[in-house]
Design a protein around this motif. Sequence first.
Motif, PDB file in Angstrom:
ATOM      1  N   LEU A   2     -12.245   0.407  -3.446  1.00  0.00           N
ATOM      2  CA  LEU A   2     -11.108   1.372  -2.989  1.00  0.00           C
ATOM      3  C   LEU A   2     -11.615   2.662  -2.759  1.00  0.00           C
ATOM      4  N   ARG A   3     -12.489   3.140  -3.744  1.00  0.00           N
ATOM      5  CA  ARG A   3     -13.041   4.567  -3.635  1.00  0.00           C
ATOM      6  C   ARG A   3     -14.128   4.592  -2.274  1.00  0.00           C
ATOM      7  N   SER A  52      -6.977   1.669   3.170  1.00  0.00           N
ATOM      8  CA  SER A  52      -8.205   1.511   2.264  1.00  0.00           C
ATOM      9  C   SER A  52      -8.227   0.052   1.895  1.00  0.00           C
ATOM     10  N   GLU A  53      -7.080  -0.608   1.335  1.00  0.00           N
ATOM     11  CA  GLU A  53      -7.302  -1.961   0.646  1.00  0.00           C
ATOM     12  C   GLU A  53      -7.895  -2.894   1.681  1.00  0.00           C
ATOM     13  N   TYR A  60      -3.860   7.911  -3.973  1.00  0.00           N
ATOM     14  CA  TYR A  60      -3.461   6.636  -3.486  1.00  0.00           C
ATOM     15  C   TYR A  60      -3.399   5.721  -4.757  1.00  0.00           C
ATOM     16  N   ALA A  66      -5.383   6.760   5.115  1.00  0.00           N
ATOM     17  CA  ALA A  66      -5.583   6.021   3.559  1.00  0.00           C
ATOM     18  C   ALA A  66      -4.784   4.824   3.295  1.00  0.00           C
ATOM     19  N   ALA A  79     -14.020   2.842   0.242  1.00  0.00           N
ATOM     20  CA  ALA A  79     -13.197   2.615   1.206  1.00  0.00           C
ATOM     21  C   ALA A  79     -12.564   3.981   1.692  1.00  0.00           C
ATOM     22  N   LEU A  80     -12.151   4.872   0.740  1.00  0.00           N
ATOM     23  CA  LEU A  80     -11.748   6.081   1.018  1.00  0.00           C
ATOM     24  C   LEU A  80     -12.941   7.123   1.772  1.00  0.00           C
ATOM     25  N   SER A 122     -11.634  -1.858   1.651  1.00  0.00           N
ATOM     26  CA  SER A 122     -12.030  -2.270   0.330  1.00  0.00           C
ATOM     27  C   SER A 122     -12.291  -3.703   0.538  1.00  0.00           C
ATOM     28  N   GLN A 145       0.790  -1.166   0.012  1.00  0.00           N
ATOM     29  CA  GLN A 145       0.092   0.062  -0.105  1.00  0.00           C
ATOM     30  C   GLN A 145       0.825   1.100   0.062  1.00  0.00           C
ATOM     31  N   LEU A 189     -13.369   6.568   5.197  1.00  0.00           N
ATOM     32  CA  LEU A 189     -12.658   7.203   5.997  1.00  0.00           C
ATOM     33  C   LEU A 189     -12.883   8.763   6.101  1.00  0.00           C
TER      34      LEU A 189
END
Length: 342
Positions: free
Chosen positions: A289-290, A144-145, A83, A141, A292-293, A148, A60, A296
């Motif tokens: 991933l988006r 994130s993975e 990212y 960040a 996930a962000l 996700s 990451q 956050l």
Amino acid sequence: MKSYVLTQPRTLEFLNAPAVPVPPDCAKVRITHAALSPSDLSLYLGRTPGAAYPMIPSRQGLGIISEIEENNIYGLKRGDRVYINPYRACGECFECKTGQPRHCRNLQIMGVNTDGFLRDFAVAGLSSLIPLPEQVNEEEALFSEYISMAIEVLDSLNLEKGDHVVVVGGDTLGNILCQLCIYYQCVPVLVDRNRRNLDIAEASGVYYTVADELSAEQFVNQVTGGRRAKHLIFVPGTRADINTVVRYAAPGADLAVAGYLDAEMDLKLSPAVVRQLRVLTFCNGFNELRSALNMLVNKSVRLDGLRSGKISFKEAPALFESQAEAFERDEIFQYTVDVMAD
Ligand SMILES: [Zn+2]
């Protein structure tokens, strides 16, 4: 371009190579932060089956665009914080051509089977750059993975409000899965032999935790009023025995197996068949991933207990050597590497 390269297990060498040209549809990113996690320790210790050395670790990473074609269709520009999606689909196989890059037959994962982020610059395809929302800091960040992948798992289960979800394995992914269960208004029950992982989960808001896999069966019975769980998630990172999980399952339950490590798992199918379980497996967080962000941005996941610390770039080799034990303990482990710090 400066990097640390694993030339063979337990040998991390500093390399200073000439810069490479940036191909069309790609950008050059100054890596500012990278993460070191258990999959990196696994590579370092030579425990990742099929790993090919030399390899730059860290799966990451993120940074600032330093070189990019102006007026690109993604609206990205020099100076943007991004990212980098660590998954690279080939674009050529049947799955890629039919819109399922997550199932790409030649999927490359940075820091796993292609070079990762422990370096000062990376060249990446424009489609793999995800702008970082300004409300999200770099250390957050870097999770994130995991988030996700947790989203992919939970969206695949037919969760209903109030459902119990037994999560076996309280490493970083297991912890985030539990937190997202609460976000989805379900009730997680976390099973993990490691007391520290359970303490961190409790501090993250997970109410039901149990340390002993044997007493967990009784515990799950109590918590569910004898019905057992409709959803079970096994996280192989902590190397618990997958066959214990089936005991907590209600007839017809979902059993999801989600994780990155190629840990050996021998699931005896007959008990699962008798209970008519629906078995699902996940090994990447390609698609979300988006989202996930976004989670956050909304502060939907607490990361305080999941951060092990922060080191500078040149401290990386010493960290690998000193933290190898953490891998054996199956503990929550994620260090941020401040790549620009001396
Ligand atoms: Zn493909």
